[in-house]
Scaffold this active site. Structure first.
Site, short mmCIF file in Angstrom:
data_model
loop_
_atom_site.label_atom_id
_atom_site.label_comp_id
_atom_site.label_asym_id
_atom_site.label_seq_id
_atom_site.Cartn_x
_atom_site.Cartn_y
_atom_site.Cartn_z
N PRO A 101 -11.12 -117.14 -26.20
CA PRO A 101 -10.85 -117.24 -24.76
C PRO A 101 -9.40 -117.60 -24.48
O PRO A 101 -8.84 -118.50 -25.10
CB PRO A 101 -11.80 -118.37 -24.32
N CYS A 102 -8.81 -116.87 -23.53
CA CYS A 102 -7.38 -117.04 -23.27
C CYS A 102 -7.10 -117.85 -22.02
O CYS A 102 -5.95 -118.08 -21.69
CB CYS A 102 -6.71 -115.67 -23.15
N GLN A 103 -8.13 -118.31 -21.28
CA GLN A 103 -7.88 -118.98 -20.02
C GLN A 103 -7.02 -120.22 -20.18
O GLN A 103 -6.28 -120.60 -19.29
CB GLN A 103 -9.20 -119.36 -19.34
N GLY A 104 -7.11 -120.86 -21.35
CA GLY A 104 -6.36 -122.08 -21.55
C GLY A 104 -4.86 -121.88 -21.56
O GLY A 104 -4.11 -122.79 -21.26
N SER A 106 -3.46 -118.75 -20.24
CA SER A 106 -3.13 -117.64 -19.36
C SER A 106 -2.14 -118.10 -18.31
O SER A 106 -2.19 -119.23 -17.82
CB SER A 106 -4.39 -117.11 -18.68
#
Length: 364
Positions: A101-104, A106
């Protein structure tokens, strides 16, 4: 060729692997597909028929400890797979792929950007590789991962080098490889058996950019395909007026006076409420491509948002990929998430080419 796809989403990486390997005479076999999104996993299962599927949090499948200071070149405790069925694959997997997951990290995450607990999920990739003795690895993420304060890329490189991997890290822009979109992604490619020739593969396969018109010009509905792929969701009266204004004035940027109050002063996303250009590649497609307030997703020639099918094509999904959306129970939210989060499959081709030497050795 056997592989595992962690954080598989709707299968962008898997699609790219199957397509690329088939061009070089290999059959790809998916051993394990893991993702917390059951809707996305249903789509992956339909197309790639993995032996095992897991919606369990991936961090629950492997136990390990990392020295987050980066002073230690290896795991504090050696990774151990806790799922007995997955453990049976040890020594039998040719390739591990995944996009944690890249939300951290982004650039769209304004609250915890650069430092976020989710960034640590990146370490699940080397942990799985070491625990199952997988000789080849491809890890995908946003380009900002290089700036994550947890230094996940650098620490991962040190750990993999300690376990005999030769490593390439770098940024790949999809527009250079047949993706009609300026989507850049960071890749780490590692192998125990060959030096990944990524730079050479990227250079040899680079092509001229494709525009929106190249892949989405004058599309007609395909008989028998779900209506959801062609029909836009409902928009507010205000957003419909904004879209109409852009087309009537032949504008591509919405003037400040027509934006919501929160966007009139000091906003840093000029593409929001923007109209796409038909003669240029699209910008990055995200899960919000159905809303004008989430990016530049207004159709170039018609006063509407782009459709799910058009967005999927921009992400290099072929039309047939979503033919069974109704059968699989995929709703609009499911499809927006699957498409927006996906790795464009065509970006995988040069990475697979760079590892062909390792795959041929494995066959011997």
């Amino acid at each position: 060729m056997t592989y595992i796809d962690l954080f598989c989403g709707g299968g962008g990486l898997s699609l790219g692997i199957h397509h690329a390997l088939s061009q070089f005479g290999y059959d790809a076999r998916l051993l394990l597909a893991a993702d917390k999104d059951p809707a996305a996993l249903r789509l992956v299962a339909k197309h790639f028929k993995p032996i095992l599927q897991r919606t369990t949090p991936i961090e629950d499948l492997v136990k390990y400890a990392i020295d987050l200071s980066g002073e230690l070149d290896d795991f504090v405790t050696h990774p151990q797979i806790s799922d007995r069925q997955i453990l049976q694959f040890k020594g039998k997997v040719d390739l591990l792929v995944g996009g944690p997951p890249c939300q951290g990290h982004s650039n769209l995450n304004n609250k915890t950007r650069r430092y976020d607990q989710r960034n640590l999920l990146y370490y699940l990739m080397p942990a799985f590789a070491v625990a199952l003795d997988i000789p080849n690895i491809i890890i995908e993420n946003v380009t900002a991962i290089r700036s994550a304060s947890e230094r996940v890329v650098g620490i991962t490189e040190k750990i993999l080098a300690q376990h005999g991997y030769k490593i390439f890290t770098g940024v790949v822009n999809g527009v250079d490889f047949g993706v009609a979109q300026t989507r850049s992604r960071h890749f780490l490619v590692a192998s125990k058996t060959t030096v990944p020739g990524v730079a050479e593969a990227l250079s040899s396969l680079k092509t001229d950019p494709l525009t929106f018109d190249c892949i989405n010009s004058d599309l007609s509905a395909i008989p028998g395909y779900p209506d959801i792929l062609e029909i836009n969701g409902n928009l507010s009266k205000e957003n419909l007026e904004r879209i109409k204004h852009l087309h009537e004035t032949d504008s591509f940027e919405l003037s400040n006076d027509l934006r919501p109050d929160c966007h009139k002063d000091g906003h840093t996303y000029p593409a929001v409420y923007g109209r796409m250009r038909g003669d240029a590649p699209a910008g990055t497609i995200t899960t919000g491509f159905g809303s004008p307030g989430r990016g530049r997703y207004i159709h170039p020639y018609q006063p509407r948002m782009i459709t799910i099918r058009e967005a999927a094509r921009i992400q290099s999904f072929p039309d047939w990929y979503f033919k069974d959306a109704d059968e699989l129970g995929l709703n609009r939210n499911n499809l927006h998430k699957i498409i927006g989060d996906a790795v464009p499959s065509l970006m995988v081709f040069p990475l697979i080419l760079s590892l062909l030497g390792a795959f041929s050795k494995g066959q011997n």
